[in-house]
Write an enzyme that holds these catalytic residues in place. Structure first.
Site, PDB file in Angstrom:
ATOM      1  N   ASP A 144       0.825  -1.207   0.000  1.00  0.00           N
ATOM      2  CA  ASP A 144       0.000   0.000   0.000  1.00  0.00           C
ATOM      3  C   ASP A 144       0.862   1.261   0.000  1.00  0.00           C
ATOM      4  O   ASP A 144       0.636   2.189  -0.765  1.00  0.00           O
ATOM      5  CB  ASP A 144      -0.986   0.012   1.186  1.00  0.00           C
ATOM      6  CG  ASP A 144      -0.307  -0.224   2.537  1.00  0.00           C
ATOM      7  OD1 ASP A 144       0.931  -0.458   2.579  1.00  0.00           O
ATOM      8  OD2 ASP A 144      -1.009  -0.190   3.560  1.00  0.00           O
ATOM      9  N   ASP A 201       7.165   3.776   3.490  1.00  0.00           N
ATOM     10  CA  ASP A 201       7.419   4.864   4.423  1.00  0.00           C
ATOM     11  C   ASP A 201       8.922   4.889   4.718  1.00  0.00           C
ATOM     12  O   ASP A 201       9.690   5.485   3.973  1.00  0.00           O
ATOM     13  CB  ASP A 201       6.546   4.601   5.661  1.00  0.00           C
ATOM     14  CG  ASP A 201       6.565   5.728   6.662  1.00  0.00           C
ATOM     15  OD1 ASP A 201       6.605   6.888   6.250  1.00  0.00           O
ATOM     16  OD2 ASP A 201       6.514   5.439   7.877  1.00  0.00           O
ATOM     17  N   PHE A 248       0.270  11.528   7.332  1.00  0.00           N
ATOM     18  CA  PHE A 248      -0.335  10.228   7.613  1.00  0.00           C
ATOM     19  C   PHE A 248      -1.643  10.146   6.845  1.00  0.00           C
ATOM     20  O   PHE A 248      -2.477  11.034   6.935  1.00  0.00           O
ATOM     21  CB  PHE A 248      -0.565  10.038   9.114  1.00  0.00           C
ATOM     22  CG  PHE A 248      -0.806   8.596   9.451  1.00  0.00           C
ATOM     23  CD1 PHE A 248       0.264   7.711   9.563  1.00  0.00           C
ATOM     24  CD2 PHE A 248      -2.098   8.103   9.612  1.00  0.00           C
ATOM     25  CE1 PHE A 248       0.050   6.365   9.845  1.00  0.00           C
ATOM     26  CE2 PHE A 248      -2.319   6.760   9.888  1.00  0.00           C
ATOM     27  CZ  PHE A 248      -1.244   5.896  10.003  1.00  0.00           C
ATOM     28  N   ARG A 297     -10.308   1.864   6.589  1.00  0.00           N
ATOM     29  CA  ARG A 297      -9.782   1.091   5.454  1.00  0.00           C
ATOM     30  C   ARG A 297     -10.761   1.055   4.282  1.00  0.00           C
ATOM     31  O   ARG A 297     -10.359   0.871   3.139  1.00  0.00           O
ATOM     32  CB  ARG A 297      -9.485  -0.350   5.883  1.00  0.00           C
ATOM     33  CG  ARG A 297      -8.332  -0.497   6.864  1.00  0.00           C
ATOM     34  CD  ARG A 297      -7.933  -1.958   6.962  1.00  0.00           C
ATOM     35  NE  ARG A 297      -7.099  -2.256   8.115  1.00  0.00           N
ATOM     36  CZ  ARG A 297      -5.767  -2.164   8.133  1.00  0.00           C
ATOM     37  NH1 ARG A 297      -5.129  -1.755   7.067  1.00  0.00           N
ATOM     38  NH2 ARG A 297      -5.083  -2.471   9.216  1.00  0.00           N
TER      39      ARG A 297
HETATM   40  P1  IMP Z   1       7.851   0.998   6.353  1.00  0.00           P
HETATM   41  O1  IMP Z   1       8.118   1.389   4.917  1.00  0.00           O
HETATM   42  O2  IMP Z   1       8.634  -0.204   6.788  1.00  0.00           O
HETATM   43  O3  IMP Z   1       8.036   2.153   7.279  1.00  0.00           O
HETATM   44  O4  IMP Z   1       6.377   0.517   6.553  1.00  0.00           O
HETATM   45  C1  IMP Z   1       5.347   0.882   5.760  1.00  0.00           C
HETATM   46  C2  IMP Z   1       4.090   0.429   6.449  1.00  0.00           C
HETATM   47  O5  IMP Z   1       3.740   1.364   7.475  1.00  0.00           O
HETATM   48  C3  IMP Z   1       2.937   0.423   5.474  1.00  0.00           C
HETATM   49  O6  IMP Z   1       2.769  -0.845   4.900  1.00  0.00           O
HETATM   50  C4  IMP Z   1       1.767   0.820   6.339  1.00  0.00           C
HETATM   51  O7  IMP Z   1       1.205  -0.329   6.927  1.00  0.00           O
HETATM   52  C5  IMP Z   1       2.370   1.687   7.419  1.00  0.00           C
HETATM   53  N1  IMP Z   1       2.215   3.115   7.081  1.00  0.00           N
HETATM   54  C6  IMP Z   1       3.190   3.986   6.761  1.00  0.00           C
HETATM   55  N2  IMP Z   1       2.715   5.202   6.510  1.00  0.00           N
HETATM   56  C7  IMP Z   1       1.373   5.107   6.652  1.00  0.00           C
HETATM   57  C8  IMP Z   1       0.301   6.058   6.501  1.00  0.00           C
HETATM   58  O8  IMP Z   1       0.464   7.239   6.177  1.00  0.00           O
HETATM   59  N3  IMP Z   1      -0.951   5.574   6.738  1.00  0.00           N
HETATM   60  C9  IMP Z   1      -1.195   4.285   7.088  1.00  0.00           C
HETATM   61  N4  IMP Z   1      -0.219   3.367   7.229  1.00  0.00           N
HETATM   62  C10 IMP Z   1       1.060   3.778   7.017  1.00  0.00           C
HETATM   63 MG    MG Z   2       1.222  -2.138   5.099  1.00  0.00          MG
END
Ligand code: IMP
Ligand code: MG
Length: 170
Positions: free
Chosen positions: A96, A99, A148, A161
């Site tokens: 999705d 981050d 966010f 969701r």
């Molecule tokens: P990362 O890239 O390991 O930090 O993780 C990404 C995960 O963090 C995504 O798959 C989402 O589940 C969650 N996440 C990061 N940013 C957001 C946001 O803005 N809204 C909702 N979930 C987020």
């Molecule tokens: Mg995720």
């Protein structure tokens, strides 16, 4: 808490169509295994899978980061693994949002070790300014600023969701 529309349903559907066309072209004549990352990717995965032309199989994986809160911590683990072998397959990880990049960096390394024929990543959203580790997806829907966001599969404490658009929460 206030919510502001970032991406309308129409814009999302158009962009998912673009991604599906590109992916269909790149994998023409091959069978794709889509691996969705639960839970956030489930709606994107459903729309993308139906827009891709050609044979597609699907599976899901769920990973959890140790610790809690909205900040991803450095370590993650599988809480639900893929149920099929990846050996020799064309695998496309469906996420999705990217981050910090920690989740996908870990996951890609784990899945590559299972010897797929090819391994690529598609993400609907990308927040490049938040990276803690370098990571680039092969296909990206939208680059967004550091906010966010919820909707279209993404949650805030498991809510929102099912919204058709994507919203910034403040
Ligand atoms: P990362 O890239 O390991 O930090 O993780 C990404 C995960 O963090 C995504 O798959 C989402 O589940 C969650 N996440 C990061 N940013 C957001 C946001 O803005 N809204 C909702 N979930 C987020
Ligand atoms: Mg995720």
């Amino acid at each position: 808490m206030t919510m502001k529309l970032l991406l309308s349903e129409k814009r999302i559907q158009q962009r998912v169509g673009d991604l599906a066309r590109q992916i269909s072209k790149d994998f023409a004549g091959r069978e794709l295994l889509l691996v969705g990352i639960l839970k956030g990717a489930f709606i994107f995965m459903a729309d993308l899978a139906r827009k891709i032309k050609g044979p597609v199989k699907i599976d899901f994986v769920r990973v959890a980061s140790y610790g809690s809160g909205t900040c991803s911590s450095g370590k993650i683990r599988f809480t639900k693994d893929i149920e099929v072998s990846l050996k020799g397959k064309d695998v496309l990880i469906v996420e999705d949002i990217i981050d910090t990049g920690v989740t996908l960096k870990f996951l890609r390394r784990c899945l590559r070790a299972r010897r797929p024929r090819s391994l690529a990543v598609v993400t609907l959203l990308d927040k490049p300014s938040r990276r803690k580790v370098p990571f680039q997806a092969d296909y990206t829907g939208f680059q967004i600023p550091d906010h966010f966001v919820v909707g279209y599969g993404l949650d805030c404490a498991e809510e929102y969701r099912n919204l058709r658009g994507i919203y910034i929460v403040k």
